[in-house]
Enzyme design. Structure first.
Site, short mmCIF file in Angstrom:
data_model
loop_
_atom_site.label_atom_id
_atom_site.label_comp_id
_atom_site.label_asym_id
_atom_site.label_seq_id
_atom_site.Cartn_x
_atom_site.Cartn_y
_atom_site.Cartn_z
N GLN A 1 0.93 -1.32 -0.04
CA GLN A 1 -0.06 0.20 -0.16
C GLN A 1 0.89 1.41 0.07
O GLN A 1 0.36 2.26 -0.63
CB GLN A 1 -1.15 0.09 1.38
CG GLN A 1 -2.02 -0.96 1.19
CD GLN A 1 -1.61 -2.34 1.96
OE1 GLN A 1 -0.55 -2.80 1.94
NE2 GLN A 1 -2.76 -2.77 2.45
N ASP B 1 -6.59 1.30 12.47
CA ASP B 1 -7.89 0.37 11.97
C ASP B 1 -8.82 0.25 13.09
O ASP B 1 -9.96 0.32 12.96
CB ASP B 1 -7.44 -0.97 11.41
CG ASP B 1 -6.86 -0.70 9.95
OD1 ASP B 1 -5.82 -0.41 10.10
OD2 ASP B 1 -7.51 -0.81 9.21
C1 LIG Z 1 -6.63 5.73 7.34
S1 LIG Z 1 -6.37 4.33 8.03
C2 LIG Z 1 -6.15 3.22 6.76
C3 LIG Z 1 -5.57 1.80 7.50
O1 LIG Z 1 -6.25 0.82 6.61
C4 LIG Z 1 -5.32 0.00 6.17
O2 LIG Z 1 -5.17 -1.44 6.11
P1 LIG Z 1 -5.90 -2.06 4.69
O3 LIG Z 1 -5.11 -1.32 3.54
O4 LIG Z 1 -5.38 -3.52 4.79
O5 LIG Z 1 -7.20 -1.50 4.60
C5 LIG Z 1 -3.90 0.37 7.02
O6 LIG Z 1 -4.20 -0.36 8.20
C6 LIG Z 1 -4.24 1.78 7.24
O7 LIG Z 1 -3.52 2.17 8.32
#
Ligand SMILES: CSC[C@H]1O[C@H](OP(=O)(O)O)[C@H](O)[C@@H]1O
Length: 341
Positions: free
Chosen positions: A193, A234
């Site tokens: 990401q 999260d």
């Molecule tokens: C703005 S908080 C986004 C938070 O979500 C991400 O997880 P994922 O990409 O698996 O949905 C990640 O934990 C980020 O910090």
């Protein structure tokens, strides 16, 4: 600003920017059913805690529209809602936003009235997320004034919130104020990401940044090249323990060792006061195949197994503060209305 989700009420279609294709391809997929949305959530085509809350609200709209023809409307709706809110278990936002909308709907309402109420709630949630982000980012930029080299992990920008972003929103605002030399983006294995999504966002806004391997972050801190670490969340629970992308705990431990500020940036809608401490947080384990390959190319020998924890839990003792739309909070939290409404 990028719009990761766009709904066309005329056709009942949710146009969803498929984040699994970024940065190579900017493609909106058309989602017309709850099942298609749940697949998109599970496949991370749409992701990020606050944006999962918005996706959940659209999912509730799909659930209502698909249930309204049934004689057992409420039972059918609940069956669909149960599938939706369990699509990804760690971020509090998905279940919380869906349930908070449902709480406001009278059981006496006709199905067509329910659909209208849900649609209005979705629109107000969209603007709340944008406003919360901006307020949070301004608080964060004030707090971190003069800290010009910021390290972060995963993607916490527009692709994760629908607004300017949380930790990445702070980085963008600091840049706009001329108060940023560089952002260090942990690539964030296994789904990348950071390297794919945060880099894509910052490049669009000409924000200076380096992508680093996750395992280089500690060395960068040891060289004195990092002024602060800011991450997303999260789920922040009552004692301040925080679930975030796996790798966050490693950063927090290293930051503590090197005496570097470590902050969590999250809207209060990502807080969950029903859980006392981090032991109560469910950490999503994803398909090991995500670890055994990079962007579809297998890197591990056949026969090797993998563990794929999507998140980890950072103890409050390693967190200097929580940057929210309401200001900077310190743990442990009193019983405060953190819904953010
Ligand atoms: C703005 S908080 C986004 C938070 O979500 C991400 O997880 P994922 O990409 O698996 O949905 C990640 O934990 C980020 O910090």
């Amino acid at each position: 600003m990028i719009q990761p989700l766009q709904y066309d009420r005329e056709t009942g279609t949710l146009f969803l920017l498929d984040q699994t294709l970024l940065p190579d391809e900017e493609r909106y997929v058309q989602v017309k059913t709850l099942d298609e949305l749940i697949e998109a959530i599970k496949a991370l085509r749409v992701r990020g805690a606050p944006l999962l809350g918005l996706a959940g609200a659209y999912g509730l709209l799909f659930a209502v529209l698909e249930s309204e023809k049934s004689a057992l409307f409420w039972e059918e709706l609940q069956r669909r809602v149960d599938l939706l809110v369990n699509a990804r278990p760690t971020a509090v936002n998905l279940k919380k936003e869906v349930e908070s909308i449902l709480e406001d709907i009278p059981m006496t309402a006709e199905p067509y009235e329910v659909a209208a109420i849900v649609y209005e709630k979705v629109l107000s949630l969209e603007s709340r997320l944008r406003n919360d982000d901006l307020s949070l980012a301004m608080h964060g930029a004030d707090l971190l004034k003069g800290k010009r080299r910021i390290l972060t992990i995963c993607n916490t920008g527009t692709l994760a919130t629908g607004g300017i972003g949380t930790a990445l929103g702070i980085i963008k605002v600091k840049h706009s104020k001329g108060d940023l030399d560089v952002a260090y983006l942990c690539e964030t294995r296994p789904v990348l990401q950071g390297a794919r999504l945060s880099a894509w966002e910052l490049l669009k806004e000409n924000v200076p940044h380096y992508i680093i391997t996750d395992n280089a972050a500690t060395y960068l801190m040891s060289l004195g090249k990092v002024d602060a670490v800011v991450v997303g969340a999260d789920r922040v629970v009552r004692n301040g323990d925080t679930a975030n992308k796996v790798g966050t705990l490693m950063l927090a431990i290293a930051a503590k060792h090197y005496g570097i500020d470590f902050y969590v940036a999250a809207p209060t809608s990502s807080f969950d006061m029903t859980i006392a401490n981090g032991n109560g947080i469910v950490v999503e384990e994803r398909d090991p195949e995500e670890v055994l390959q990079i962007h579809g190319v297998r890197i591990a020998p056949k026969g090797s197994r993998a563990l794929n924890y999507a998140f980890d839990v950072t103890p409050a003792s390693l967190i200097d503060g929580y940057i929210t739309e309401q200001g900077i909070l310190k743990a442990p939290f009193a019983e405060v209305n953190y819904i953010g409404r």
